[in-house]
Design a protein around this motif. Sequence first.
Motif, PDB file in Angstrom:
ATOM      1  N   ILE A  99     -40.887  24.635  23.817  1.00  0.00           N
ATOM      2  CA  ILE A  99     -40.083  25.562  23.363  1.00  0.00           C
ATOM      3  C   ILE A  99     -38.756  25.853  24.342  1.00  0.00           C
ATOM      4  CG2 ILE A  99     -39.920  27.966  22.766  1.00  0.00           C
ATOM      5  CD1 ILE A  99     -41.663  26.172  20.935  1.00  0.00           C
ATOM      6  N   GLY A 100     -37.785  26.081  23.876  1.00  0.00           N
ATOM      7  CA  GLY A 100     -36.641  26.298  24.800  1.00  0.00           C
ATOM      8  C   GLY A 100     -35.302  26.024  23.936  1.00  0.00           C
ATOM      9  N   PRO A 101     -34.121  26.375  24.508  1.00  0.00           N
ATOM     10  CA  PRO A 101     -33.051  26.075  23.614  1.00  0.00           C
ATOM     11  C   PRO A 101     -32.976  24.485  23.424  1.00  0.00           C
ATOM     12  CG  PRO A 101     -32.463  27.337  25.680  1.00  0.00           C
ATOM     13  CD  PRO A 101     -33.879  26.842  25.793  1.00  0.00           C
ATOM     14  N   ASN A 139     -36.069  30.273  13.563  1.00  0.00           N
ATOM     15  CA  ASN A 139     -35.254  31.556  12.843  1.00  0.00           C
ATOM     16  C   ASN A 139     -34.481  30.855  11.968  1.00  0.00           C
ATOM     17  OD1 ASN A 139     -36.282  34.360  13.784  1.00  0.00           O
ATOM     18  ND2 ASN A 139     -35.994  33.298  15.582  1.00  0.00           N
ATOM     19  N   GLY A 140     -34.317  29.574  11.497  1.00  0.00           N
ATOM     20  CA  GLY A 140     -33.646  28.947  10.559  1.00  0.00           C
ATOM     21  C   GLY A 140     -32.205  28.647  10.557  1.00  0.00           C
ATOM     22  N   LEU A 141     -31.965  28.542  12.375  1.00  0.00           N
ATOM     23  CA  LEU A 141     -30.454  28.401  12.777  1.00  0.00           C
ATOM     24  C   LEU A 141     -30.493  26.855  13.095  1.00  0.00           C
ATOM     25  CD1 LEU A 141     -29.710  31.479  14.525  1.00  0.00           C
ATOM     26  CD2 LEU A 141     -28.632  30.746  12.258  1.00  0.00           C
ATOM     27  N   ARG A 142     -30.548  25.819  12.287  1.00  0.00           N
ATOM     28  CA  ARG A 142     -30.686  24.458  12.591  1.00  0.00           C
ATOM     29  C   ARG A 142     -29.783  23.531  11.691  1.00  0.00           C
ATOM     30  NH1 ARG A 142     -36.022  21.550  11.701  1.00  0.00           N
ATOM     31  NH2 ARG A 142     -34.653  19.913  11.917  1.00  0.00           N
ATOM     32  N   GLY A 143     -29.583  22.360  11.877  1.00  0.00           N
ATOM     33  CA  GLY A 143     -28.549  21.507  11.007  1.00  0.00           C
ATOM     34  C   GLY A 143     -27.247  21.815  11.601  1.00  0.00           C
ATOM     35  N   PRO A 144     -26.372  21.063  10.698  1.00  0.00           N
ATOM     36  CA  PRO A 144     -25.000  20.854  11.392  1.00  0.00           C
ATOM     37  C   PRO A 144     -24.259  22.618  11.577  1.00  0.00           C
ATOM     38  CG  PRO A 144     -25.332  19.813   9.159  1.00  0.00           C
ATOM     39  CD  PRO A 144     -26.756  20.585   9.642  1.00  0.00           C
ATOM     40  N   THR A 145     -23.416  22.559  12.460  1.00  0.00           N
ATOM     41  CA  THR A 145     -22.793  23.521  12.740  1.00  0.00           C
ATOM     42  C   THR A 145     -21.312  23.587  12.338  1.00  0.00           C
ATOM     43  OG1 THR A 145     -22.329  22.630  15.115  1.00  0.00           O
ATOM     44  CG2 THR A 145     -24.298  24.056  15.005  1.00  0.00           C
ATOM     45  N   LEU A 146     -21.291  23.938  10.974  1.00  0.00           N
ATOM     46  CA  LEU A 146     -19.752  23.914  10.548  1.00  0.00           C
ATOM     47  C   LEU A 146     -19.607  25.287  10.374  1.00  0.00           C
ATOM     48  CD1 LEU A 146     -20.896  21.658   7.435  1.00  0.00           C
ATOM     49  CD2 LEU A 146     -19.859  20.953   9.651  1.00  0.00           C
ATOM     50  N   ASP A 147     -20.296  26.362  10.458  1.00  0.00           N
ATOM     51  CA  ASP A 147     -19.747  27.567  10.183  1.00  0.00           C
ATOM     52  C   ASP A 147     -19.749  28.214  11.635  1.00  0.00           C
ATOM     53  OD1 ASP A 147     -19.415  30.220   9.556  1.00  0.00           O
ATOM     54  OD2 ASP A 147     -21.577  30.669   8.964  1.00  0.00           O
ATOM     55  N   PRO A 148     -18.599  28.966  12.107  1.00  0.00           N
ATOM     56  CA  PRO A 148     -18.644  29.532  13.671  1.00  0.00           C
ATOM     57  C   PRO A 148     -19.347  30.763  13.929  1.00  0.00           C
ATOM     58  CG  PRO A 148     -16.571  29.665  12.214  1.00  0.00           C
ATOM     59  CD  PRO A 148     -17.401  28.948  11.358  1.00  0.00           C
ATOM     60  N   VAL A 149     -20.027  31.466  12.678  1.00  0.00           N
ATOM     61  CA  VAL A 149     -20.422  32.647  12.855  1.00  0.00           C
ATOM     62  C   VAL A 149     -22.051  31.896  12.941  1.00  0.00           C
ATOM     63  CG1 VAL A 149     -21.544  34.495  11.788  1.00  0.00           C
ATOM     64  CG2 VAL A 149     -19.029  33.921  11.453  1.00  0.00           C
ATOM     65  N   THR A 150     -22.532  31.269  12.184  1.00  0.00           N
ATOM     66  CA  THR A 150     -23.780  30.765  12.223  1.00  0.00           C
ATOM     67  C   THR A 150     -23.851  29.870  13.815  1.00  0.00           C
ATOM     68  OG1 THR A 150     -23.857  30.093  10.246  1.00  0.00           O
ATOM     69  CG2 THR A 150     -25.460  28.791  11.575  1.00  0.00           C
ATOM     70  N   ALA A 151     -22.916  29.288  14.251  1.00  0.00           N
ATOM     71  CA  ALA A 151     -22.917  28.330  15.547  1.00  0.00           C
ATOM     72  C   ALA A 151     -23.169  29.272  16.696  1.00  0.00           C
ATOM     73  CB  ALA A 151     -21.776  27.666  15.715  1.00  0.00           C
ATOM     74  N   LYS A 152     -22.474  30.409  16.497  1.00  0.00           N
ATOM     75  CA  LYS A 152     -22.502  31.490  17.531  1.00  0.00           C
ATOM     76  C   LYS A 152     -23.905  32.351  17.566  1.00  0.00           C
ATOM     77  CE  LYS A 152     -20.077  35.668  19.503  1.00  0.00           C
ATOM     78  NZ  LYS A 152     -21.739  36.486  19.503  1.00  0.00           N
ATOM     79  N   ALA A 153     -24.389  32.411  16.246  1.00  0.00           N
ATOM     80  CA  ALA A 153     -25.574  33.149  16.288  1.00  0.00           C
ATOM     81  C   ALA A 153     -26.865  32.086  16.920  1.00  0.00           C
ATOM     82  CB  ALA A 153     -26.060  33.154  14.916  1.00  0.00           C
ATOM     83  N   ARG A 154     -26.595  30.749  16.777  1.00  0.00           N
ATOM     84  CA  ARG A 154     -27.689  29.985  17.320  1.00  0.00           C
ATOM     85  C   ARG A 154     -27.646  29.959  19.072  1.00  0.00           C
ATOM     86  NH1 ARG A 154     -26.877  23.536  16.000  1.00  0.00           N
ATOM     87  NH2 ARG A 154     -27.878  24.348  14.004  1.00  0.00           N
ATOM     88  N   ILE A 155     -26.516  30.009  19.364  1.00  0.00           N
ATOM     89  CA  ILE A 155     -26.249  30.479  21.077  1.00  0.00           C
ATOM     90  C   ILE A 155     -26.951  31.744  21.455  1.00  0.00           C
ATOM     91  CG2 ILE A 155     -24.890  30.544  22.950  1.00  0.00           C
ATOM     92  CD1 ILE A 155     -25.226  27.717  21.496  1.00  0.00           C
ATOM     93  N   ASP A 156     -26.616  32.756  20.611  1.00  0.00           N
ATOM     94  CA  ASP A 156     -27.011  34.225  20.804  1.00  0.00           C
ATOM     95  C   ASP A 156     -28.593  34.139  20.897  1.00  0.00           C
ATOM     96  OD1 ASP A 156     -24.571  35.119  21.251  1.00  0.00           O
ATOM     97  OD2 ASP A 156     -24.497  36.039  19.267  1.00  0.00           O
ATOM     98  N   HIS A 157     -29.232  33.265  19.915  1.00  0.00           N
ATOM     99  CA  HIS A 157     -30.647  33.273  19.800  1.00  0.00           C
ATOM    100  C   HIS A 157     -31.356  32.533  20.889  1.00  0.00           C
ATOM    101  CE1 HIS A 157     -30.678  34.647  15.740  1.00  0.00           C
ATOM    102  NE2 HIS A 157     -31.912  34.815  15.712  1.00  0.00           N
ATOM    103  N   ASP A 158     -30.512  31.394  21.488  1.00  0.00           N
ATOM    104  CA  ASP A 158     -30.890  30.819  22.599  1.00  0.00           C
ATOM    105  C   ASP A 158     -30.909  31.860  23.961  1.00  0.00           C
ATOM    106  OD1 ASP A 158     -31.146  28.180  21.491  1.00  0.00           O
ATOM    107  OD2 ASP A 158     -29.160  27.664  22.006  1.00  0.00           O
ATOM    108  N   LEU A 159     -29.831  32.550  23.957  1.00  0.00           N
ATOM    109  CA  LEU A 159     -29.823  33.355  25.042  1.00  0.00           C
ATOM    110  C   LEU A 159     -30.820  34.782  24.993  1.00  0.00           C
ATOM    111  CD1 LEU A 159     -26.090  33.455  25.761  1.00  0.00           C
ATOM    112  CD2 LEU A 159     -27.791  32.212  26.853  1.00  0.00           C
ATOM    113  N   ALA A 160     -31.114  35.170  23.774  1.00  0.00           N
ATOM    114  CA  ALA A 160     -32.168  36.114  23.483  1.00  0.00           C
ATOM    115  C   ALA A 160     -33.682  35.547  23.976  1.00  0.00           C
ATOM    116  CB  ALA A 160     -32.214  36.589  22.215  1.00  0.00           C
ATOM    117  N   TYR A 161     -33.919  33.997  23.740  1.00  0.00           N
ATOM    118  CA  TYR A 161     -35.056  33.515  24.270  1.00  0.00           C
ATOM    119  C   TYR A 161     -35.241  33.616  25.606  1.00  0.00           C
ATOM    120  CZ  TYR A 161     -38.253  30.013  25.529  1.00  0.00           C
ATOM    121  OH  TYR A 161     -39.191  29.531  26.017  1.00  0.00           O
ATOM    122  N   ILE A 162     -34.232  33.190  26.203  1.00  0.00           N
ATOM    123  CA  ILE A 162     -34.197  33.019  27.854  1.00  0.00           C
ATOM    124  C   ILE A 162     -34.227  34.397  28.441  1.00  0.00           C
ATOM    125  CG2 ILE A 162     -32.871  32.552  29.924  1.00  0.00           C
ATOM    126  CD1 ILE A 162     -31.439  30.362  27.962  1.00  0.00           C
TER     127      ILE A 162
END
Length: 186
Positions: A99-101, A139-162
């Motif tokens: 488990i990790g980013p 949390n469902g944030l996987r797959g292609p990063t075509l949407d900037p909001v979803t792309a940012k949410a993915r990073i925000d989740h990574d940082l929340a995990y850390i």
Amino acid sequence: VALSVLVVLSPLLVAICLLIKLTSNGPIFFIQPREGLRGVPFRILKFRTMYADRCDAAGVVQATAGDTRITPVGRLLRRLNIDELPQLINVLRGEMSLIGPRPHPFDMLAAGVRYDEHVPYYHRRLAMKPGLSGWAQCNGLRGPTLDPVTAKARIDHDLAYIQNFSLLLDLRAAWRTLARELRSGM
């Protein structure tokens, strides 16, 4: 844990290797440089799911729904989310955790822009070893990063995990990943 899973799944892994080799030309594994802990590169292992002559070795061009580069066997492996099982070897090598980013290719794009240009604090996610699964993915944030909001949410989740890292959070993420994969694979 990674070794135990590899041993238990070894008949399935051998069958997948044979299917890949018998149904398309090229190597069984797709090997690509990825950013690891503190940005140190490592070579990630995946089952090859695309035709060898159509793969994007850099990983900048992400696969999308209906992508013609994907082999029929590859489509099944991706649908069942088992194309990434060889990354258990990366875990055994110490390059990844369970488990990790999720490790990204160098210069990965998010909504057509380099991730680090789109999300200024992107590199903070490299403070922890990358994982086979992560808080964003479970949390469902996987797959292609075509949407900037979803792309940012993915990073925000990574940082929340850390920021909230604990054994309990790892167990929770592992359970959610397993439950999600079992539901989506059926």
